[in-house]
Design an enzyme around this catalytic site. Structure first.
Site, short mmCIF file in Angstrom:
data_model
loop_
_atom_site.label_atom_id
_atom_site.label_comp_id
_atom_site.label_asym_id
_atom_site.label_seq_id
_atom_site.Cartn_x
_atom_site.Cartn_y
_atom_site.Cartn_z
N ALA A 42 2.37 3.83 -0.64
CA ALA A 42 2.04 2.74 0.28
C ALA A 42 2.41 1.40 -0.34
O ALA A 42 3.01 0.53 0.31
CB ALA A 42 0.55 2.78 0.62
N TYR A 43 2.06 1.22 -1.62
CA TYR A 43 2.37 -0.03 -2.31
C TYR A 43 3.88 -0.24 -2.38
O TYR A 43 4.39 -1.32 -2.07
CB TYR A 43 1.77 0.03 -3.72
CG TYR A 43 2.03 -1.18 -4.57
CD1 TYR A 43 1.34 -2.37 -4.36
CD2 TYR A 43 2.96 -1.14 -5.61
CE1 TYR A 43 1.57 -3.48 -5.16
CE2 TYR A 43 3.19 -2.25 -6.41
CZ TYR A 43 2.50 -3.41 -6.18
OH TYR A 43 2.72 -4.52 -6.96
N LYS A 47 6.23 -3.21 -0.58
CA LYS A 47 7.08 -4.16 -1.31
C LYS A 47 8.53 -4.07 -0.83
O LYS A 47 9.23 -5.09 -0.78
CB LYS A 47 6.99 -3.92 -2.82
CG LYS A 47 5.60 -4.21 -3.42
CD LYS A 47 5.12 -5.62 -3.15
CE LYS A 47 3.89 -5.96 -3.98
NZ LYS A 47 3.32 -7.28 -3.63
N VAL A 76 1.50 -7.27 -15.61
CA VAL A 76 0.75 -8.46 -16.01
C VAL A 76 -0.74 -8.14 -16.15
O VAL A 76 -1.31 -7.40 -15.34
CB VAL A 76 0.95 -9.58 -14.97
CG1 VAL A 76 0.20 -10.85 -15.40
CG2 VAL A 76 2.44 -9.88 -14.79
N ARG A 77 -1.37 -8.76 -17.15
CA ARG A 77 -2.79 -8.54 -17.43
C ARG A 77 -3.68 -9.31 -16.44
O ARG A 77 -4.23 -10.36 -16.74
CB ARG A 77 -3.12 -8.97 -18.86
CG ARG A 77 -2.54 -8.05 -19.93
CD ARG A 77 -3.03 -8.38 -21.32
NE ARG A 77 -2.56 -9.67 -21.80
CZ ARG A 77 -1.38 -9.90 -22.37
NH1 ARG A 77 -0.51 -8.93 -22.51
NH2 ARG A 77 -1.05 -11.10 -22.79
N THR A 78 -3.75 -8.76 -15.22
CA THR A 78 -4.64 -9.27 -14.18
C THR A 78 -5.61 -8.15 -13.83
O THR A 78 -5.57 -7.07 -14.44
CB THR A 78 -3.83 -9.64 -12.92
OG1 THR A 78 -3.16 -8.46 -12.47
CG2 THR A 78 -2.81 -10.73 -13.20
N1 LIG Z 1 -0.25 -7.24 -12.13
C1 LIG Z 1 0.91 -6.61 -12.19
O1 LIG Z 1 1.24 -5.93 -13.17
C2 LIG Z 1 1.87 -6.72 -11.03
C3 LIG Z 1 3.12 -6.09 -11.13
C4 LIG Z 1 4.03 -6.20 -10.11
C5 LIG Z 1 3.70 -6.96 -8.99
N2 LIG Z 1 2.48 -7.54 -8.89
C6 LIG Z 1 2.17 -8.30 -7.67
O2 LIG Z 1 1.68 -9.58 -8.02
C7 LIG Z 1 0.80 -10.05 -6.98
C8 LIG Z 1 -0.47 -10.54 -7.61
O3 LIG Z 1 -1.09 -9.44 -8.23
P1 LIG Z 1 -2.21 -9.60 -9.34
O4 LIG Z 1 -1.81 -8.76 -10.48
O5 LIG Z 1 -2.51 -11.07 -9.55
O6 LIG Z 1 -3.40 -8.88 -8.59
P2 LIG Z 1 -4.95 -9.15 -8.63
O7 LIG Z 1 -5.37 -9.69 -9.96
O8 LIG Z 1 -5.58 -7.89 -8.15
O9 LIG Z 1 -5.14 -10.31 -7.58
C9 LIG Z 1 -4.88 -10.06 -6.23
C10 LIG Z 1 -5.22 -11.29 -5.44
O10 LIG Z 1 -5.00 -11.02 -4.06
C11 LIG Z 1 -6.13 -11.42 -3.33
N3 LIG Z 1 -6.27 -10.55 -2.16
C12 LIG Z 1 -6.36 -9.21 -2.12
N4 LIG Z 1 -6.49 -8.78 -0.86
C13 LIG Z 1 -6.48 -9.87 -0.10
C14 LIG Z 1 -6.57 -10.09 1.31
N5 LIG Z 1 -6.69 -9.06 2.15
N6 LIG Z 1 -6.51 -11.35 1.77
C15 LIG Z 1 -6.36 -12.38 0.92
N7 LIG Z 1 -6.26 -12.24 -0.42
C16 LIG Z 1 -6.33 -11.01 -0.90
C17 LIG Z 1 -7.30 -11.28 -4.28
O11 LIG Z 1 -8.32 -12.14 -3.88
P3 LIG Z 1 -9.84 -12.00 -4.47
O12 LIG Z 1 -9.78 -12.40 -5.90
O13 LIG Z 1 -10.60 -12.94 -3.61
O14 LIG Z 1 -10.20 -10.57 -4.28
C18 LIG Z 1 -6.67 -11.73 -5.60
O15 LIG Z 1 -6.71 -13.13 -5.75
C19 LIG Z 1 0.62 -8.87 -6.02
O16 LIG Z 1 1.46 -9.06 -4.90
C20 LIG Z 1 1.08 -7.67 -6.83
O17 LIG Z 1 1.58 -6.63 -6.01
C21 LIG Z 1 1.56 -7.45 -9.89
#
Ligand SMILES: NC(=O)c1ccc[n+]([C@@H]2O[C@H](COP(=O)([O-])OP(=O)(O)OC[C@H]3O[C@@H](n4cnc5c(N)ncnc54)[C@H](OP(=O)(O)O)[C@@H]3O)[C@@H](O)[C@H]2O)c1
Length: 120
Positions: A42-43, A47, A76-78
């Site tokens: 799904a993810y 994308k 990324v460390r999120t």
């Molecule tokens: N981290 C990685 O390794 C990685 C790798 C490749 C791509 N990405 C992409 O990078 C982007 C950011 O990811 P991240 O790592 O920062 O993820 P994250 O730490 O889980 O943060 C996700 C953010 O999206 C918000 N969110 C989730 N569902 C939502 C909704 N329905 N409406 C509005 N906001 C919503 C969350 O808000 P709340 O805090 O309020 O819940 C949070 O601020 C994503 O698109 C992810 O697919 C990340």
């Protein structure tokens, strides 16, 4: 993907009117069709669709001062990436911020990681 479309529908008309805008869709290498496997279906498909939207919106706004690109931040460390991820938030944000600040002759309709074009 639907969120990115909704935000673009809200903001891009004003960008076109102003003849300036930068749209960065935060995508992932998981969405690359070139290497698509079975990882997180799904993810990954969302994308791929987001990348298709990048191409559509870039084509629709070409010549209007709006540059639209996809970026992969890496692992990324999120909250999503977890503590074992290899990149800091600053490192993950680098390409995204770079695309958000492109000069007028910057690319549009591309997919980037580490400021370099990557396969769709
Ligand atoms: N981290 C990685 O390794 C990685 C790798 C490749 C791509 N990405 C992409 O990078 C982007 C950011 O990811 P991240 O790592 O920062 O993820 P994250 O730490 O889980 O943060 C996700 C953010 O999206 C918000 N969110 C989730 N569902 C939502 C909704 N329905 N409406 C509005 N906001 C919503 C969350 O808000 P709340 O805090 O309020 O819940 C949070 O601020 C994503 O698109 C992810 O697919 C990340």
């Amino acid at each position: 993907m639907f969120g990115a479309v909704a935000v673009s529908q809200a903001f891009v008309p004003a960008m076109v009117a102003l003849k300036y805008g930068r749209v960065v869709n935060v995508s992932s290498t998981a969405g690359q069709l070139a290497s698509m496997g079975t990882y997180a279906p799904a993810y990954s498909m969302s994308k791929s669709a987001l990348n298709a939207f990048t191409r559509q919106l870039a084509a629709a706004t070409r010549g209007h001062g709006v540059l639209v690109n996809s970026a992969c931040p890496g692992w990324v460390r999120t909250a999503m990436g977890g503590p074992a991820a290899t990149r800091s938030v600053a490192e993950g944000a680098d390409t995204i911020v770079w695309l958000a600040m492109l000069p007028a002759r910057g690319p549009t309709g591309g997919f980037f990681k580490d400021r370099q074009p990557i396969d769709w």
